[in-house]
Design an enzyme around this catalytic site. Structure first.
Site, PDB file in Angstrom:
ATOM      1  N   LYS A  40       0.844  -1.205   0.000  1.00 36.78           N
ATOM      2  CA  LYS A  40       0.000   0.000   0.000  1.00 36.78           C
ATOM      3  C   LYS A  40       0.877   1.251   0.000  1.00 36.78           C
ATOM      4  CE  LYS A  40      -0.484  -0.341   5.048  1.00 36.78           C
ATOM      5  NZ  LYS A  40      -1.340  -0.853   6.134  1.00 36.78           N
ATOM      6  N   ARG A 140     -11.170   0.318  14.552  1.00 40.26           N
ATOM      7  CA  ARG A 140     -11.055   0.957  13.238  1.00 40.26           C
ATOM      8  C   ARG A 140     -12.161   0.452  12.314  1.00 40.26           C
ATOM      9  NH1 ARG A 140      -5.137   1.049  10.370  1.00 40.26           N
ATOM     10  NH2 ARG A 140      -5.612  -1.138   9.944  1.00 40.26           N
ATOM     11  N   HIS A 170      -6.831  -7.366  12.989  1.00 41.38           N
ATOM     12  CA  HIS A 170      -5.586  -6.582  12.971  1.00 41.38           C
ATOM     13  C   HIS A 170      -5.250  -6.152  14.399  1.00 41.38           C
ATOM     14  CE1 HIS A 170      -2.495  -4.231  11.065  1.00 41.38           C
ATOM     15  NE2 HIS A 170      -2.952  -3.093  11.508  1.00 41.38           N
ATOM     16  N   ARG A 222       0.155 -10.882   6.515  1.00 39.72           N
ATOM     17  CA  ARG A 222       0.181  -9.624   5.760  1.00 39.72           C
ATOM     18  C   ARG A 222       1.470  -8.898   6.136  1.00 39.72           C
ATOM     19  NH1 ARG A 222      -4.657  -9.710   8.668  1.00 39.72           N
ATOM     20  NH2 ARG A 222      -3.998  -7.880   9.835  1.00 39.72           N
ATOM     21  N   TYR A 267      15.350  31.311   5.209  1.00 37.69           N
ATOM     22  CA  TYR A 267      14.213  32.151   5.604  1.00 37.69           C
ATOM     23  C   TYR A 267      14.232  32.384   7.101  1.00 37.69           C
ATOM     24  CZ  TYR A 267      12.193  31.218   0.997  1.00 37.69           C
ATOM     25  OH  TYR A 267      11.966  31.142  -0.353  1.00 37.69           O
ATOM     26  N   CYS A 313      13.895  24.729   3.104  1.00 40.79           N
ATOM     27  CA  CYS A 313      13.017  25.410   2.144  1.00 40.79           C
ATOM     28  C   CYS A 313      12.144  24.370   1.441  1.00 40.79           C
ATOM     29  CB  CYS A 313      13.844  26.167   1.100  1.00 40.79           C
ATOM     30  SG  CYS A 313      15.117  27.227   1.781  1.00 40.79           S
ATOM     31  N   ASP A 315      12.330  23.471  -1.626  1.00 43.99           N
ATOM     32  CA  ASP A 315      13.074  22.692  -2.631  1.00 43.99           C
ATOM     33  C   ASP A 315      14.567  22.564  -2.344  1.00 43.99           C
ATOM     34  OD1 ASP A 315      10.592  23.006  -4.199  1.00 43.99           O
ATOM     35  OD2 ASP A 315      11.308  25.066  -4.381  1.00 43.99           O
TER      36      ASP A 315
HETATM   37  C1  LIG Z   1      -0.758  -1.819   6.851  1.00 46.05           C
HETATM   38  C2  LIG Z   1      -1.396  -3.060   7.305  1.00 46.05           C
HETATM   39  C3  LIG Z   1      -0.630  -4.229   7.451  1.00 46.05           C
HETATM   40  C4  LIG Z   1       0.871  -4.243   7.346  1.00 46.05           C
HETATM   41  O1  LIG Z   1       1.408  -3.716   8.545  1.00 46.05           O
HETATM   42  P1  LIG Z   1       2.979  -3.691   8.797  1.00 46.05           P
HETATM   43  O2  LIG Z   1       3.110  -3.181  10.182  1.00 46.05           O
HETATM   44  O3  LIG Z   1       3.540  -2.725   7.806  1.00 46.05           O
HETATM   45  O4  LIG Z   1       3.470  -5.067   8.601  1.00 46.05           O
HETATM   46  C5  LIG Z   1      -1.298  -5.399   7.750  1.00 46.05           C
HETATM   47  N1  LIG Z   1      -2.634  -5.411   7.914  1.00 46.05           N
HETATM   48  C6  LIG Z   1      -3.397  -4.308   7.817  1.00 46.05           C
HETATM   49  C7  LIG Z   1      -4.866  -4.412   8.039  1.00 46.05           C
HETATM   50  C8  LIG Z   1      -2.801  -3.088   7.525  1.00 46.05           C
HETATM   51  O5  LIG Z   1      -3.549  -1.996   7.447  1.00 46.05           O
END
Ligand SMILES: *Cc1c(COP(=O)(O)O)cnc(C)c1O
Length: 372
Positions: A40, A140, A170, A222, A267, A313, A315
């Site tokens: 992602k 969430r 998660h 994941r 600046y 800055c 850039d």
């Molecule tokens: C981003 C995400 C992950 C990966 O998490 P990491 O800490 O980068 O391994 C896994 N599951 C869900 C639902 C996420 O949003």
């Protein structure tokens, strides 16, 4: 934002580091475990397509993305493996999800009822693959552990064009040494699994931290931040094996001059030379994701740590050099240079944030260059 290739600033991504990080976790996981590489946010700033292809070579079985568009990007790049969108999708996009064969989470009964109505009228190219998301304590997205997830299963079964492919949760604290909240979430998930009528193809609860420091439940991991060689906990908990950082951020000095004593820099004149000093200008700034709070941070030139003086800055930045160096001398903002190293974690600490945020904050203006 156009990618600026005609200047020396670039992110260099070592794909062999990614391959190695994946090979290492695969060795640690049991044989039946699937590894989905999380790519992602443009592969945490590393470039989603390049990372996905490297991950495939190393043995990844599929991918996770945050949005439908990120999934489409992978499909258009020729990725045919399973892709799971992690965020909530709108029922309005059902056709697109089917067309691109993107699996996605279902998080409410309302979503399923809405989808059922739409699907009475709409014929899809292929079945929708859904993963029930259970909120076991992240607050969430997902069904609460107290809700009847089996009712969602029954609803799915009543909709011919929806296939129940997975169930997942998660963790909020898998990257912490303190395990009690992790255990609470895990127990809630196990209780849900036990009362399911049967299990879908994929059952999963592991992000990187869970895969590194806990016993993953189910048959899919994941794997995100750790595949980029970053410790999910920052520095709090040591990784069980060496993670190899894949990203370097480099540039070059584009002007070098000796400024007299009492000369204001940047600046707001926030730095005034206390004595005559060699000052170099580097073409990177907050529009590249190199944020203003990095004034005072030290970056590497010829193995010397050089302070960023004056405000960052949009850039450009100015740095104090130990002595005159030729224009074009390489500057390392993240990575190794002359026996020293600056890590994303160190940048994150200066910014009082996490390396995740720094990596995905490197803006699209910075070209990504890939090495094996
Ligand atoms: C981003 C995400 C992950 C990966 O998490 P990491 O800490 O980068 O391994 C896994 N599951 C869900 C639902 C996420 O949003």
């Amino acid at each position: 934002m156009v990618t600026s290739i005609h200047r020396p600033t670039k992110a260099i991504i070592d794909l062999s580091a990614i391959t190695q990080n994946i090979e290492n976790i695969l060795q640690q996981l049991s044989q039946e475990m699937n590894l989905f590489a999380v790519v992602k946010a443009d592969g945490y700033g590393h470039g989603a397509v390049a990372v996905a292809n490297a991950a495939l070579k190393a043995g990844a079985n599929g991918f996770c993305v945050a949005t439908i568009d990120e999934g489409i990007e992978l499909r258009e790049a020729g990725i045919t493996q399973p892709i799971l969108v992690l965020g909530v999708v709108e029922t309005a996009h059902i056709h697109l999800l089917s067309e691109y064969d993107l699996a996605f989470p279902v998080t409410t009964l309302t979503w399923l009822k809405d989808a059922a109505m739409i699907l009475q009228l709409e014929q899809l190219p292929r079945s929708l693959k859904v993963h029930l998301k259970v909120d076991t304590g992240m607050g969430r997205i997902g069904f609460l552990a107290s809700e009847n997830v089996n009712e969602a299963v029954r609803l799915i079964e009543s909709i011919p064009q929806i296939e129940w492919e997975g169930i997942f949760t998660h963790f909020a604290t898998a990257d912490q040494a303190e395990k009690s909240y992790y255990e609470i979430q895990k127990n809630r998930f196990m209780a849900i699994l036990e009362q399911l009528p049967y299990q879908p193809l994929y059952v999963h609860d592991s992000n990187s931290a869970t895969a590194l420091w806990h016993e993953p439940i189910g048959n899919l991991v994941r794997y995100g931040v750790a595949l980029y060689g970053l410790n999910p906990s920052g520095q709090a908990v040591a990784a069980p094996y060496k993670l190899k950082a894949a990203l370097e951020l480099v540039s070059a000095v584009v002007q070098v001059k000796q400024l007299p004593k009492d000369y204001g820099i940047g600046y707001g004149e926030t730095y005034i030379t206390p004595k005559p000093e060699w000052i170099g200008t580097v073409p990177i700034g907050y529009a590249d994701g190199w944020l203003r709070k990095l004034q005072g941070f030290h970056i590497l030139v010829d193995g010397n740590f050089c302070e960023i003086v004056g405000r960052v800055c949009m850039d450009q930045i100015m740095i104090r050099l130990p002595h005159e160096v030729p224009v074009g001398t390489k500057v390392t903002l993240i990575g190794k240079n002359g026996g020293h190293e600056i890590t994303l974690q160190q940048v994150a600490e200066k910014l009082e944030t996490i390396h995740y945020e720094v990596a995905c904050g490197i803006s699209p203006r910075v070209p990504r260059e890939y090495i094996e």
